[in-house]
Design a protein around this motif. Structure first.
Motif, PDB file in Angstrom:
ATOM      1  N   ARG A  26      -1.400  -2.929  -6.181  1.00  0.00           N
ATOM      2  CA  ARG A  26      -2.451  -2.048  -5.668  1.00  0.00           C
ATOM      3  C   ARG A  26      -2.797  -1.005  -6.724  1.00  0.00           C
ATOM      4  NH1 ARG A  26      -4.270  -1.142  -0.597  1.00  0.00           N
ATOM      5  NH2 ARG A  26      -2.756  -2.559   0.300  1.00  0.00           N
ATOM      6  N   CYS A  27      -4.060  -0.612  -6.743  1.00  0.00           N
ATOM      7  CA  CYS A  27      -4.479   0.454  -7.659  1.00  0.00           C
ATOM      8  C   CYS A  27      -4.069   1.801  -7.072  1.00  0.00           C
ATOM      9  CB  CYS A  27      -5.992   0.417  -7.865  1.00  0.00           C
ATOM     10  SG  CYS A  27      -6.596   1.865  -8.773  1.00  0.00           S
ATOM     11  N   LEU A  28      -3.446   2.574  -7.919  1.00  0.00           N
ATOM     12  CA  LEU A  28      -2.954   3.892  -7.484  1.00  0.00           C
ATOM     13  C   LEU A  28      -4.112   4.840  -7.171  1.00  0.00           C
ATOM     14  CD1 LEU A  28      -0.213   5.288  -7.136  1.00  0.00           C
ATOM     15  CD2 LEU A  28      -0.285   5.921  -9.539  1.00  0.00           C
ATOM     16  N   ASP A  29      -5.262   4.632  -7.805  1.00  0.00           N
ATOM     17  CA  ASP A  29      -6.395   5.542  -7.614  1.00  0.00           C
ATOM     18  C   ASP A  29      -7.308   5.147  -6.459  1.00  0.00           C
ATOM     19  OD1 ASP A  29      -5.459   7.038  -9.634  1.00  0.00           O
ATOM     20  OD2 ASP A  29      -7.044   6.577 -11.073  1.00  0.00           O
ATOM     21  N   CYS A  30      -7.792   3.897  -6.463  1.00  0.00           N
ATOM     22  CA  CYS A  30      -8.790   3.516  -5.459  1.00  0.00           C
ATOM     23  C   CYS A  30      -8.201   2.648  -4.353  1.00  0.00           C
ATOM     24  CB  CYS A  30      -9.986   2.818  -6.109  1.00  0.00           C
ATOM     25  SG  CYS A  30      -9.636   1.156  -6.698  1.00  0.00           S
ATOM     26  N   GLY A  31      -6.954   2.214  -4.510  1.00  0.00           N
ATOM     27  CA  GLY A  31      -6.297   1.461  -3.442  1.00  0.00           C
ATOM     28  C   GLY A  31      -6.625  -0.025  -3.395  1.00  0.00           C
ATOM     29  N   ARG A  70      -4.420  -2.263 -15.564  1.00  0.00           N
ATOM     30  CA  ARG A  70      -5.396  -1.295 -15.044  1.00  0.00           C
ATOM     31  C   ARG A  70      -6.367  -1.966 -14.089  1.00  0.00           C
ATOM     32  NH1 ARG A  70      -4.916   4.192 -16.635  1.00  0.00           N
ATOM     33  NH2 ARG A  70      -3.620   4.259 -18.496  1.00  0.00           N
ATOM     34  N   CYS A  71      -6.826  -1.187 -13.154  1.00  0.00           N
ATOM     35  CA  CYS A  71      -7.845  -1.588 -12.189  1.00  0.00           C
ATOM     36  C   CYS A  71      -9.224  -1.544 -12.866  1.00  0.00           C
ATOM     37  CB  CYS A  71      -7.798  -0.617 -11.022  1.00  0.00           C
ATOM     38  SG  CYS A  71      -9.001  -0.882  -9.722  1.00  0.00           S
ATOM     39  N   PHE A  72     -10.220  -2.194 -12.249  1.00  0.00           N
ATOM     40  CA  PHE A  72     -11.587  -2.104 -12.788  1.00  0.00           C
ATOM     41  C   PHE A  72     -12.062  -0.655 -12.818  1.00  0.00           C
ATOM     42  CE2 PHE A  72     -12.043  -2.850  -8.226  1.00  0.00           C
ATOM     43  CZ  PHE A  72     -12.880  -1.815  -7.866  1.00  0.00           C
ATOM     44  N   CYS A  73     -11.440   0.194 -11.958  1.00  0.00           N
ATOM     45  CA  CYS A  73     -11.832   1.607 -11.911  1.00  0.00           C
ATOM     46  C   CYS A  73     -11.079   2.414 -12.973  1.00  0.00           C
ATOM     47  CB  CYS A  73     -11.587   2.177 -10.521  1.00  0.00           C
ATOM     48  SG  CYS A  73      -9.880   2.680 -10.210  1.00  0.00           S
ATOM     49  N   THR A  74     -10.291   1.736 -13.786  1.00  0.00           N
ATOM     50  CA  THR A  74      -9.416   2.282 -14.844  1.00  0.00           C
ATOM     51  C   THR A  74      -8.134   2.925 -14.302  1.00  0.00           C
ATOM     52  OG1 THR A  74     -10.283   4.533 -15.092  1.00  0.00           O
ATOM     53  CG2 THR A  74     -11.425   2.795 -16.334  1.00  0.00           C
TER      54      THR A  74
HETATM   55 ZN    ZN Z   1      -8.834   1.268  -8.823  1.00  0.00          ZN
END
Ligand code: ZN
Length: 248
Positions: free
Chosen positions: A127-132, A148-152
């Motif tokens: 899971r992405c820590l920022d956007c979930g 990294r997520c696409f949202c960085t």
């Molecule tokens: Zn993300």
């Protein structure tokens, strides 16, 4: 192991109306997954508070991902053992209603259990820590950690690090079940870490029987436990299952 204890547990399992199991590192240790408190393997090399705290992950994700990749490989190789399979079979027989586990290795599900509450998440999900945003393992690029997520944002395994809360839904479902249960199996856990440690005590207050399947006595044994099958769960549970099948 006295046969009479196994007979007693088989009888209680057959006659109980609502059975839950609480499992911990001990059951997975038998599948080769190192326990936090154990002496072997991963946690000898890595200080757990340093590597499994959310603040450490945010501060130095490259360092923590080195440990996570090792944990990932260990978990990928692990297979459910006879204890996981016995619990899954008890569910299939309509005897066991829910497994609440403190493990993150997916071995209960791999063994066939469908009703599993994960207090500490699942290391096979990400899971992405920022956007979930959730990620399947195959979607995560491990080649240049940290992924990294696409949202960085940083991607982390969907496990509860120190400094993070237990998922609310898991907590609620486990405690609901503990209030209703008339039999609780405590398997491979010393039951000292809250809130998991509260489950058998709450169930006991509501009239449930508590059965421990542990190699050593625990803090529960003296005052809470009605019956202890002392030994590794992979050796204790299959014979109990056989007794139930034979009497069915
Ligand atoms: Zn993300």
């Amino acid at each position: 192991m006295p046969q009479s204890k196994m007979n007693t547990l088989a009888e209680w399992l057959k006659t109980s109306r609502c059975v839950m199991a609480l499992t911990g590192a001990g059951i997975s240790a038998e599948s080769g997954i190192p326990t936090f408190r154990g002496v072997q393997g991963l946690w000898e090399k890595y200080d757990i508070m340093e590597f499994a705290h959310i603040d450490s992950f945010r501060a130095d994700p490259v360092k923590v991902w080195r440990m996570l990749l090792e944990l990932d490989q260990t978990i990928l190789k692990a297979r459910p053992n006879a204890a996981h399979k016995a619990l899954a079979e008890l569910e299939t027989l309509g005897i066991l209603g829910l497994v609440v586990t403190q493990n993150v290795d997916n071995l209960h599900q791999d063994a066939g259990s469908r009703h599993v509450v994960e207090f500490h998440g699942n290391a096979k999900r990400f899971r992405c820590l920022d956007c979930g945003t959730p990620y399947e393992r195959a979607q995560v690029n491990f080649s240049e950690p940290p992924p990294r997520c696409f949202c960085t944002g940083l991607i982390k395994p969907d496990v509860v690090f120190f400094g993070e809360a237990i998922p609310w839904a898991a907590h609620a479902r486990a405690f609901d079940m503990a209030r209703q249960a008339d039999l609780v199996l405590v398997v491979g856990t010393s039951a000292v870490v809250a809130p998991a440690s509260d489950l058998p005590i709450l169930a006991k207050h509501n009239g449930a029987r508590v059965v421990e399947i542990n190699p050593e006595a625990t803090v529960l044994t003296e005052d809470v436990t009605d019956l202890i099958l002392q030994g590794p769960a992979s050796q204790m549970l299959p014979p109990v299952l056989d007794l139930i099948r034979r009497r069915a």
